[in-house]
Motif scaffolding. Structure first.
Motif, PDB file in Angstrom:
ATOM      1  N   HIS A   1      56.078 -70.205  31.180  1.00 44.07           N
ATOM      2  CA  HIS A   1      55.894 -71.237  30.156  1.00 44.07           C
ATOM      3  C   HIS A   1      54.946 -72.324  30.655  1.00 44.07           C
ATOM      4  O   HIS A   1      54.092 -72.824  29.908  1.00 44.07           O
TER       5      HIS A   1
ATOM      6  N   LYS B   1      44.785 -69.447  27.417  1.00 37.25           N
ATOM      7  CA  LYS B   1      45.732 -68.734  28.284  1.00 37.25           C
ATOM      8  C   LYS B   1      46.533 -67.706  27.487  1.00 37.25           C
ATOM      9  O   LYS B   1      46.746 -66.582  27.929  1.00 37.25           O
ATOM     10  N   ILE B   2      46.991 -68.108  26.305  1.00 32.24           N
ATOM     11  CA  ILE B   2      47.778 -67.189  25.481  1.00 32.24           C
ATOM     12  C   ILE B   2      46.914 -66.014  25.027  1.00 32.24           C
ATOM     13  O   ILE B   2      47.358 -64.867  24.976  1.00 32.24           O
TER      14      ILE B   2
ATOM     15  N   ILE C   1      52.476 -70.511  19.552  1.00 33.24           N
ATOM     16  CA  ILE C   1      51.230 -70.891  20.218  1.00 33.24           C
ATOM     17  C   ILE C   1      51.041 -72.400  20.135  1.00 33.24           C
ATOM     18  O   ILE C   1      50.680 -73.054  21.094  1.00 33.24           O
TER      19      ILE C   1
ATOM     20  N   THR D   1      58.448 -68.763  23.996  1.00 31.51           N
ATOM     21  CA  THR D   1      57.436 -68.589  25.047  1.00 31.51           C
ATOM     22  C   THR D   1      56.826 -67.193  24.959  1.00 31.51           C
ATOM     23  O   THR D   1      57.541 -66.193  24.847  1.00 31.51           O
TER      24      THR D   1
ATOM     25  N   ILE E   1      46.673 -63.610  27.849  1.00 29.35           N
ATOM     26  CA  ILE E   1      47.929 -62.877  28.033  1.00 29.35           C
ATOM     27  C   ILE E   1      48.027 -61.742  27.020  1.00 29.35           C
ATOM     28  O   ILE E   1      48.391 -60.613  27.330  1.00 29.35           O
TER      29      ILE E   1
ATOM     30  N   GLN F   1      45.726 -74.054  26.441  1.00 27.79           N
ATOM     31  CA  GLN F   1      46.882 -73.244  26.039  1.00 27.79           C
ATOM     32  C   GLN F   1      46.429 -72.036  25.228  1.00 27.79           C
ATOM     33  O   GLN F   1      46.859 -70.900  25.463  1.00 27.79           O
TER      34      GLN F   1
ATOM     35  N   GLN G   1      52.479 -71.966  32.841  1.00 29.20           N
ATOM     36  CA  GLN G   1      51.120 -71.438  32.839  1.00 29.20           C
ATOM     37  C   GLN G   1      50.541 -71.394  31.432  1.00 29.20           C
ATOM     38  O   GLN G   1      49.347 -71.618  31.228  1.00 29.20           O
ATOM     39  N   ASN G   2      51.398 -71.116  30.444  1.00 24.76           N
ATOM     40  CA  ASN G   2      50.928 -71.035  29.054  1.00 24.76           C
ATOM     41  C   ASN G   2      50.572 -72.411  28.482  1.00 24.76           C
ATOM     42  O   ASN G   2      49.625 -72.548  27.706  1.00 24.76           O
ATOM     43  N   THR G   3      51.346 -73.414  28.830  1.00 23.67           N
ATOM     44  CA  THR G   3      51.269 -74.699  28.134  1.00 23.67           C
ATOM     45  C   THR G   3      50.922 -75.887  29.019  1.00 23.67           C
ATOM     46  O   THR G   3      50.734 -77.002  28.503  1.00 23.67           O
TER      47      THR G   3
END
Length: 537
Positions: free
Chosen positions: A187, A530-531, A503, A204, A534, A527, A189-191
């Motif tokens: 979480h 990154k998403i 997101i 997440t 992924i 963010q 790393q995503n945000t």
């Protein structure tokens, strides 16, 4: 602050009871009784004032305080209808545990009540925590006092049983900690927001394989507490050796923390992975139902027999949860409560008999009805409850689970699970026959239930009858929380969840509803990139 004050009440009462043992062995009992009665009074007051409409808007009561903000750790508590039911059950059984220990515990009385109340504080924390670090802290807090309750005040093999309980629960708890840390870092790393906040971690975005591995850390810990076959072997030993209050807490509350964890954390945090696990989870649930019932029939130790009844009944919880059906999930909540009452009552009867005849061997019993008719009557009521007699709460729970799960994809396994109706009749009748009927093996001259014991048993009888005739008092409170969990899982399966604000972290999940009114200081561009990466992976 009322949720915080409940925890302070339990811990403070325990410390006071321990200190009071310097002057008297009676004072710790009285202090514990008063403290648990206040706890029960608070939760009863919250229940009577509960409005199910509040659940749909968020938490009934919540509290957030800073704890270790640099690590994203908060002292965050929240209560909805499901949590309130669990608190009501915990507070009710806490009074029962103090009363059944009144004469049984004769050594280190103050320390016993300290551990008893500390255990209850840990269980309460599990049912209230909305920060995953706080949840894990409360989860581990349950471990130490229960180890002492078994190892110090248990029976002949108490040290072995205590160590086995400790190792099983500690090892599985460490797996859950790894799952929590994995979720925390993904979480972050995503945000760019590192937090243990349950509401922020919902939604997440996690790669499927990683999500399944992280979920297993949670599920294994919850399955151990739930005594799911093949992770159940600690439970019969712990139950057999524990004092009566320890057995009541184990059956009535500790097992329910596993079920609560699956509903509150495993399914909402990992909805897609939960769908992948469902066939195996339902299969293990059905195996637990039939295996536990078979082993219960084969036991010669009264407490061990009741322990395997718990293994069987907990199988229904797995079956109901992973059917992803609202009716089955409502049955699971009902099963959590009625099993605590009925099986707890059977352990109280087994403990009372042991205090009188100093054996748990069914082969040495028989013909006791004439000696203890009041005990026999109470035994008959709760044996019939355990086998699912209509008119008692267990029937409502099991029929809801079976009907709900049959509507899902596991029809064959549900049909196989109904075979427990036959096996349950076998072990239930065996208890009545071996303990209260048949020919006397020995001539026992023992006292029947006294006033204190009858107050305990009649209270439990009243609850099991109330739940059998008026189950809507429970179903109405759990309806909204259950609907939110089912909706979250179904949205994930249909692919809608990805489109819903997981997101955009300006959208915050609050008790099942996505609210766009709150905002968080996150870096949206980073963010999104990154998403996107992924998803590409």
């Amino acid at each position: 602050m009322i949720l915080v004050w409940i925890l302070i009440l339990l811990i403070g009462t325990g410390l006071l009871a321990w200190l009071a043992s310097r002057w008297s062995t009676f004072l710790p009992k009285l202090i514990s009784l008063v403290g648990t009665l206040v706890y029960f009074g608070i939760t009863l007051w919250l229940w009577l004032g509960h409005d199910s409409g509040i659940d749909s808007e968020g938490w009934i009561i919540s509290y957030t305080g800073n704890w270790m903000p640099s690590f994203g750790i908060q002292f965050k508590l929240g209560m909805d209808g499901l949590s309130l039911l669990m608190l009501l059950l915990t507070s009710f059984l806490s009074v029962i545990c103090v009363l059944v220990s009144w004469k049984e515990i004769k050594t280190r009385v103050g320390f016993f009540h300290f551990n008893l109340l500390l255990e209850l504080a840990g269980i309460t924390g599990v049912f209230l925590a909305l920060d995953l670090f706080l949840f894990y802290f409360s989860w581990e807090l349950m471990l130490v006092p229960m180890y002492f309750l078994i190892s110090i005040w248990g029976h002949e093999d108490r040290i072995y049983a205590g160590k086995k309980f400790f190792l099983f629960t500690q090892a599985s708890g460490l797996l859950m900690l790894l799952g929590i840390l994995g979720l925390y870092f993904i979480h972050g790393q995503n945000t760019d927001v590192y937090t243990f906040d349950y509401e922020q971690l919902l939604g997440t975005v996690i790669p499927k394989g990683t999500a399944f591995i992280l979920m297993l850390g949670f599920v294994v810990a919850f399955a151990v507490k739930l005594s799911t076959v093949p992770l159940h072997s600690w439970l019969p030993d712990a139950h057999t050796q524990a004092p009566t209050a320890g057995s009541v807490i184990l059956a009535g509350l500790l097992l329910k923390t596993g079920a609560y964890g699956l509903i509150r954390f495993a399914l909402p945090l990992f909805p897609e992975a939960s769908h992948q696990l469902a066939p195996l989870a339902v299969l293990l649930g059905v195996i637990s139902i039939l295996y536990g019932a078979k082993l219960a029939f084969a036991q010669t130790d009264f407490k061990r027999l009741v322990a395997y009844i718990s293994v069987s009944h907990m199988g229904f919880i797995l079956l109901g949860i992973y059917s992803f059906n609202e009716m089955a999930m409502q049955g699971v909540v009902m099963q959590m409560i009625v099993h605590a009452v009925s099986t707890g009552a059977l352990f109280i009867i087994a403990g009372s008999l042991y205090d009188r005849i100093h054996t748990r061997d069914l082969a040495q019993m028989g013909g006791l009805w004439r000696q203890v008719p009041r005990m026999g009557t109470m035994g008959l009521v709760f044996v019939m409850a355990s086998m699912g007699l209509p008119g008692l709460g267990n029937f409502i729970a099991e029929i809801l689970i079976l009907i709900g799960s049959y509507q899902g994809p596991f029809k064959v396994l549900t049909i196989i699970a109904t075979m427990v109706l036959i096996t349950a009749t076998a072990y239930a009748l065996r208890i009545i026959q071996k303990v209260f009927y048949e020919e006397e093996r020995k001539v026992w001259v023992i006292p029947d239930f006294g006033v204190r014991e009858m107050i305990v048993m009649l209270s439990l009888t009243g609850v099991i009858l109330w739940l059998g005739w008026y189950p809507s008092s429970v179903l109405r409170m759990s309806e909204v929380p259950v609907q939110k969990v089912i909706q979250e899982v179904r949205m994930s399966k249909s692919g809608e969840k990805e489109e819903l604000g997981s997101i955009d972290k300006n959208t915050v999940y609050n008790g099942g509803d996505f609210l766009n009114e709150k905002s968080m200081d996150v870096k949206k561009e980073n963010q999104a990139q990154k998403i996107k990466s992924i998803k590409t992976e």
